[in-house]
Design a protein around this motif. Structure first.
Motif, mmCIF file in Angstrom:
data_model
loop_
_atom_site.group_PDB
_atom_site.id
_atom_site.type_symbol
_atom_site.label_atom_id
_atom_site.label_comp_id
_atom_site.label_asym_id
_atom_site.label_seq_id
_atom_site.Cartn_x
_atom_site.Cartn_y
_atom_site.Cartn_z
ATOM 1 N N GLN A 263 0.828 -1.202 0.000
ATOM 2 C CA GLN A 263 0.000 0.000 0.000
ATOM 3 C C GLN A 263 0.863 1.252 0.000
ATOM 4 O OE1 GLN A 263 -3.687 -0.226 1.911
ATOM 5 N NE2 GLN A 263 -3.625 1.850 2.686
ATOM 6 N N GLN A 264 1.993 1.189 0.714
ATOM 7 C CA GLN A 264 2.867 2.359 0.766
ATOM 8 C C GLN A 264 4.300 1.936 1.023
ATOM 9 O OE1 GLN A 264 1.577 6.084 2.739
ATOM 10 N NE2 GLN A 264 3.311 5.754 4.105
ATOM 11 N N LEU A 265 5.221 2.639 0.401
ATOM 12 C CA LEU A 265 6.648 2.455 0.629
ATOM 13 C C LEU A 265 7.217 3.814 1.020
ATOM 14 C CD1 LEU A 265 9.147 0.545 -1.606
ATOM 15 C CD2 LEU A 265 9.699 2.810 -0.773
ATOM 16 N N SER A 266 7.859 3.866 2.176
ATOM 17 C CA SER A 266 8.492 5.107 2.638
ATOM 18 C C SER A 266 9.989 4.871 2.748
ATOM 19 C CB SER A 266 7.952 5.519 4.006
ATOM 20 O OG SER A 266 6.563 5.719 3.942
ATOM 21 N N VAL A 267 10.758 5.743 2.124
ATOM 22 C CA VAL A 267 12.217 5.643 2.160
ATOM 23 C C VAL A 267 12.735 6.576 3.249
ATOM 24 C CG1 VAL A 267 14.355 5.938 0.853
ATOM 25 C CG2 VAL A 267 12.291 5.094 -0.295
ATOM 26 N N GLY A 268 13.457 6.010 4.219
ATOM 27 C CA GLY A 268 14.025 6.804 5.295
ATOM 28 C C GLY A 268 15.291 7.513 4.868
ATOM 29 N N ALA A 269 15.729 8.463 5.676
ATOM 30 C CA ALA A 269 16.954 9.220 5.386
ATOM 31 C C ALA A 269 18.172 8.314 5.315
ATOM 32 C CB ALA A 269 17.159 10.302 6.446
ATOM 33 N N ASP A 270 18.148 7.204 6.061
ATOM 34 C CA ASP A 270 19.266 6.250 6.063
ATOM 35 C C ASP A 270 19.162 5.219 4.939
ATOM 36 O OD1 ASP A 270 17.107 4.809 6.979
ATOM 37 O OD2 ASP A 270 18.147 3.986 8.733
ATOM 38 N N GLY A 271 18.116 5.323 4.105
ATOM 39 C CA GLY A 271 17.934 4.385 2.997
ATOM 40 C C GLY A 271 17.074 3.188 3.345
ATOM 41 N N ALA A 272 16.724 3.021 4.622
ATOM 42 C CA ALA A 272 15.856 1.904 5.024
ATOM 43 C C ALA A 272 14.433 2.173 4.538
ATOM 44 C CB ALA A 272 15.876 1.738 6.538
ATOM 45 N N TRP A 273 13.692 1.105 4.297
ATOM 46 C CA TRP A 273 12.318 1.226 3.843
ATOM 47 C C TRP A 273 11.355 0.807 4.934
ATOM 48 C CZ3 TRP A 273 12.385 -1.536 -1.602
ATOM 49 C CH2 TRP A 273 13.188 -0.814 -2.477
ATOM 50 N N ALA A 274 10.241 1.513 5.003
ATOM 51 C CA ALA A 274 9.103 1.124 5.839
ATOM 52 C C ALA A 274 7.961 0.867 4.866
ATOM 53 C CB ALA A 274 8.741 2.225 6.815
ATOM 54 N N LEU A 275 7.477 -0.362 4.852
ATOM 55 C CA LEU A 275 6.422 -0.744 3.920
ATOM 56 C C LEU A 275 5.126 -0.993 4.672
ATOM 57 C CD1 LEU A 275 9.014 -2.926 2.503
ATOM 58 C CD2 LEU A 275 7.546 -1.877 0.825
ATOM 59 N N GLU A 276 4.030 -0.555 4.079
ATOM 60 C CA GLU A 276 2.711 -0.905 4.578
ATOM 61 C C GLU A 276 2.193 -1.997 3.655
ATOM 62 O OE1 GLU A 276 0.165 2.493 4.997
ATOM 63 O OE2 GLU A 276 1.522 3.445 6.430
ATOM 64 N N LEU A 277 2.106 -3.198 4.210
ATOM 65 C CA LEU A 277 1.682 -4.365 3.447
ATOM 66 C C LEU A 277 0.209 -4.624 3.718
ATOM 67 C CD1 LEU A 277 2.834 -6.633 1.606
ATOM 68 C CD2 LEU A 277 3.169 -7.964 3.697
ATOM 69 N N ARG A 278 -0.581 -4.669 2.659
ATOM 70 C CA ARG A 278 -2.028 -4.898 2.779
ATOM 71 C C ARG A 278 -2.284 -6.394 2.656
ATOM 72 N NH1 ARG A 278 -6.854 -2.006 1.610
ATOM 73 N NH2 ARG A 278 -8.478 -3.344 0.748
ATOM 74 N N LEU A 279 -2.880 -6.981 3.712
ATOM 75 C CA LEU A 279 -3.253 -8.386 3.700
ATOM 76 C C LEU A 279 -4.763 -8.468 3.469
ATOM 77 C CD1 LEU A 279 -1.142 -9.664 6.727
ATOM 78 C CD2 LEU A 279 -0.572 -9.721 4.291
ATOM 79 N N GLN A 280 -5.158 -9.130 2.392
ATOM 80 C CA GLN A 280 -6.557 -9.185 1.971
ATOM 81 C C GLN A 280 -7.128 -10.574 2.248
ATOM 82 O OE1 GLN A 280 -8.283 -6.503 0.242
ATOM 83 N NE2 GLN A 280 -10.058 -7.781 0.721
ATOM 84 N N ASN A 281 -8.252 -10.617 2.947
ATOM 85 C CA ASN A 281 -8.964 -11.863 3.230
ATOM 86 C C ASN A 281 -10.219 -11.905 2.360
ATOM 87 O OD1 ASN A 281 -10.247 -14.089 4.291
ATOM 88 N ND2 ASN A 281 -10.894 -13.077 6.157
ATOM 89 N N ILE B 81 -3.682 -3.707 7.375
ATOM 90 C CA ILE B 81 -2.329 -3.290 7.025
ATOM 91 C C ILE B 81 -1.364 -3.700 8.129
ATOM 92 C CG2 ILE B 81 -0.857 -1.297 6.488
ATOM 93 C CD1 ILE B 81 -3.131 -1.762 4.452
ATOM 94 N N VAL B 82 -0.196 -4.217 7.721
ATOM 95 C CA VAL B 82 0.895 -4.477 8.662
ATOM 96 C C VAL B 82 2.119 -3.721 8.166
ATOM 97 C CG1 VAL B 82 0.068 -6.715 9.485
ATOM 98 C CG2 VAL B 82 1.546 -6.622 7.489
#
Length: 157
Positions: A34-52, A92-93
């Motif tokens: 659902q979303q990918l955020s790139v941090g200042a250090d290059g690490a990614w924070a992803l919002e993963l959508r789990l669909q049932n 979302i996780v």
């Protein structure tokens, strides 16, 4: 109240209850980013959508997905969310990832150019009906694109 009216009301209530409790249907779940955020250090924070897609709540026990961006391997998303998702719903996780150098380059290039970034996730979701039964591995493969979000630097949806 007259007995026949009471009987009619009870009969209608029984019919409505029978219609509301349809068959249990367990369908293969799905996942997408659902979303990918790139941090200042290059690490990614992803919002993963789990669909049932099932007609009953499903308990997601583990997720293991290989992520590719721009045709390059970016890393493996691996979590144990212990999350119950209601029938025909999604949740979302959040997943942290230290992407590969090639993945980081693909995302940085897309963000700098303001263009979309193609991605593919492929792997398994381990899930089970919330009320009973043992967990089962479901194969997942999903391809889509993420676009830069105006006004939110480093964020793609």
């Amino acid at each position: 109240m007259k007995p026949w009216k009471l009987l009619t009301i009870l009969l209608m209530a029984a019919v409505l209850t029978a219609c509301a409790t349809g068959p249990r249907r367990v369908s293969e779940p799905a996942a997408s980013i659902q979303q990918l955020s790139v941090g200042a250090d290059g690490a990614w924070a992803l919002e993963l959508r789990l669909q049932n897609y099932s007609s009953i709540p499903m308990r997601f026990e583990s997720v293991r997905l290989e992520l590719a961006v721009g045709g390059e391997s970016a890393g493996v998303l691996e979590i144990a969310p212990a999350l119950t998702v209601g029938p025909e719903s999604a949740d979302i996780v959040e997943v942290a990832l230290q992407p590969s150098a090639q993945g980081r380059l693909q995302a940085a290039d897309a963000l700098a150019a303001g263009r979309r970034l193609a991605y593919r996730i492929e792997g398994t979701l381990r899930a089970a009906p919330d009320d009973r039964g043992s967990a089962k591995d479901y194969k997942v493969r999903h391809e889509s694109v993420l676009s830069p979000v105006p006004g939110l630097p480093g964020v793609m949806r």
